[in-house]
Design a protein around this motif. Sequence first.
Motif, PDB file in Angstrom:
ATOM      1  N   ALA A   1       0.824  -1.210   0.000  1.00 44.90           N
ATOM      2  CA  ALA A   1       0.000   0.000   0.000  1.00 44.90           C
ATOM      3  C   ALA A   1       0.859   1.261   0.000  1.00 44.90           C
ATOM      4  O   ALA A   1       1.937   1.302   0.595  1.00 44.90           O
ATOM      5  CB  ALA A   1      -0.923   0.005   1.222  1.00 44.90           C
TER       6      ALA A   1
ATOM      7  N   ASN B   1       0.871   9.424  10.432  1.00 51.71           N
ATOM      8  CA  ASN B   1       0.101   8.185  10.524  1.00 51.71           C
ATOM      9  C   ASN B   1       0.962   7.061  11.083  1.00 51.71           C
ATOM     10  O   ASN B   1       2.194   7.104  10.998  1.00 51.71           O
ATOM     11  CB  ASN B   1      -0.412   7.794   9.128  1.00 51.71           C
ATOM     12  N   PRO B   2       0.333   6.021  11.617  1.00 47.65           N
ATOM     13  CA  PRO B   2       1.106   4.860  12.056  1.00 47.65           C
ATOM     14  C   PRO B   2       1.769   4.180  10.863  1.00 47.65           C
ATOM     15  O   PRO B   2       1.252   4.227   9.742  1.00 47.65           O
ATOM     16  CB  PRO B   2       0.047   3.938  12.689  1.00 47.65           C
ATOM     17  N   ASP B   3       2.915   3.575  11.129  1.00 47.83           N
ATOM     18  CA  ASP B   3       3.620   2.829  10.076  1.00 47.83           C
ATOM     19  C   ASP B   3       3.212   1.362  10.165  1.00 47.83           C
ATOM     20  O   ASP B   3       3.593   0.651  11.102  1.00 47.83           O
ATOM     21  CB  ASP B   3       5.134   3.001  10.243  1.00 47.83           C
TER      22      ASP B   3
ATOM     23  N   LEU C   1       3.863  -1.248   8.081  1.00 50.32           N
ATOM     24  CA  LEU C   1       4.970  -2.191   7.851  1.00 50.32           C
ATOM     25  C   LEU C   1       5.844  -2.320   9.099  1.00 50.32           C
ATOM     26  O   LEU C   1       6.151  -3.429   9.548  1.00 50.32           O
ATOM     27  CB  LEU C   1       5.803  -1.718   6.655  1.00 50.32           C
TER      28      LEU C   1
HETATM   29  N1  CTP Z   1       4.298   1.905   4.887  1.00 44.51           N
HETATM   30  C1  CTP Z   1       3.351   1.528   5.822  1.00 44.51           C
HETATM   31  N2  CTP Z   1       2.765   2.465   6.613  1.00 44.51           N
HETATM   32  C2  CTP Z   1       3.109   3.768   6.497  1.00 44.51           C
HETATM   33  C3  CTP Z   1       4.071   4.173   5.536  1.00 44.51           C
HETATM   34  C4  CTP Z   1       4.640   3.209   4.744  1.00 44.51           C
HETATM   35  O1  CTP Z   1       3.055   0.328   5.920  1.00 44.51           O
HETATM   36  N3  CTP Z   1       2.529   4.661   7.284  1.00 44.51           N
HETATM   37  C5  CTP Z   1       4.940   0.861   4.070  1.00 44.51           C
HETATM   38  C6  CTP Z   1       4.564   0.869   2.608  1.00 44.51           C
HETATM   39  O2  CTP Z   1       3.449   0.043   2.379  1.00 44.51           O
HETATM   40  C7  CTP Z   1       5.823   0.302   1.977  1.00 44.51           C
HETATM   41  C8  CTP Z   1       6.934   0.783   2.889  1.00 44.51           C
HETATM   42  O3  CTP Z   1       6.321   1.078   4.136  1.00 44.51           O
HETATM   43  O4  CTP Z   1       5.835  -1.100   2.033  1.00 44.51           O
HETATM   44  C9  CTP Z   1       7.725   1.948   2.419  1.00 44.51           C
HETATM   45  O5  CTP Z   1       6.891   3.051   2.242  1.00 44.51           O
HETATM   46  P1  CTP Z   1       7.535   4.467   1.987  1.00 44.51           P
HETATM   47  O6  CTP Z   1       6.462   5.479   1.803  1.00 44.51           O
HETATM   48  O7  CTP Z   1       8.560   4.312   0.911  1.00 44.51           O
HETATM   49  O8  CTP Z   1       8.311   4.672   3.376  1.00 44.51           O
HETATM   50  P2  CTP Z   1       8.302   5.863   4.384  1.00 44.51           P
HETATM   51  O9  CTP Z   1       8.908   5.328   5.638  1.00 44.51           O
HETATM   52  O10 CTP Z   1       6.962   6.477   4.499  1.00 44.51           O
HETATM   53  O11 CTP Z   1       9.349   6.862   3.766  1.00 44.51           O
HETATM   54  P3  CTP Z   1       9.187   8.170   2.814  1.00 44.51           P
HETATM   55  O12 CTP Z   1       9.547   9.302   3.684  1.00 44.51           O
HETATM   56  O13 CTP Z   1      10.190   7.901   1.714  1.00 44.51           O
HETATM   57  O14 CTP Z   1       7.754   8.225   2.311  1.00 44.51           O
END
Ligand code: CTP
Length: 227
Positions: free
Chosen positions: A98, A128-130, A132
Amino acid sequence: EGMLFPERPLEGCHALVTAGPTHEPIDPVRVIANRSSGKQGFAIAAALARLGARVTLVSGPVSLATPPGVARVDVETAREMLDACLAALPAEIAVCVAAVADWRVESEAAGKIKKDADGPPVLRLVENPDILATLARPGPQRPRLVIGFAAETDHLLEHAAAKRVRKGADWLVANSVGAGSGVFGGDTNAVTLLTATGTDSWPALPKDEVAGRLAARIASALSGALS
Ligand code: CTP
Ligand code: CA
């Protein structure tokens, strides 16, 4: 022989896949969203199901048909996506495809924000919560194999390698975005798979072939780990 090369090597495994964008409401008619068609995530869900996995596909708003044999949970926001993922555990495999919105507005307006003499609204954002990183956190419910995706515009492999480690993912699938790469909404994808032991660059392939290769690789990794 059948035991060594089963047609459905993921029989008995539960795979969790996230796909599509999330929509974070600003007011009842406006959202913050990412660009994502959901095609790559849906293709991965389909490929895992073809290999015999029980698949839960947690999807943001997309216009795609549910692949055969896949259980789909529709969500709008990142927080709903996280809740749906946690509710789907336990799973042996988690693939986070996603394009989750990184931020949401601190408080959604109850009514439509109107244009007025005060000028444009100033939106206060919170992170938002991460999903992954949450799924990859060590613990009894951690899937055996946690896989992330990353679209990067520059320094692809450096950013992707750092992201794999930072989020605690076992594998990270990196793809380059930019003029002409056609990742968003396109049907092909040129990716590099990063694991703890190295990288593997695949040529530009249709999204369902990327999905098929990834699913096959997941099956062989799990059979190695389980046997
Ligand atoms: N992801 C997630 N939840 C979030 C943000 C990202 O699960 N809140 C997951 C995405 O589904 C993907 C991975 O993390 O598998 C990488 O997403 P990405 O947007 O590239 O990473 P970010 O840590 O958000 O870094 P950026 O600042 O580059 O957006
Ligand atoms: Ca992000």
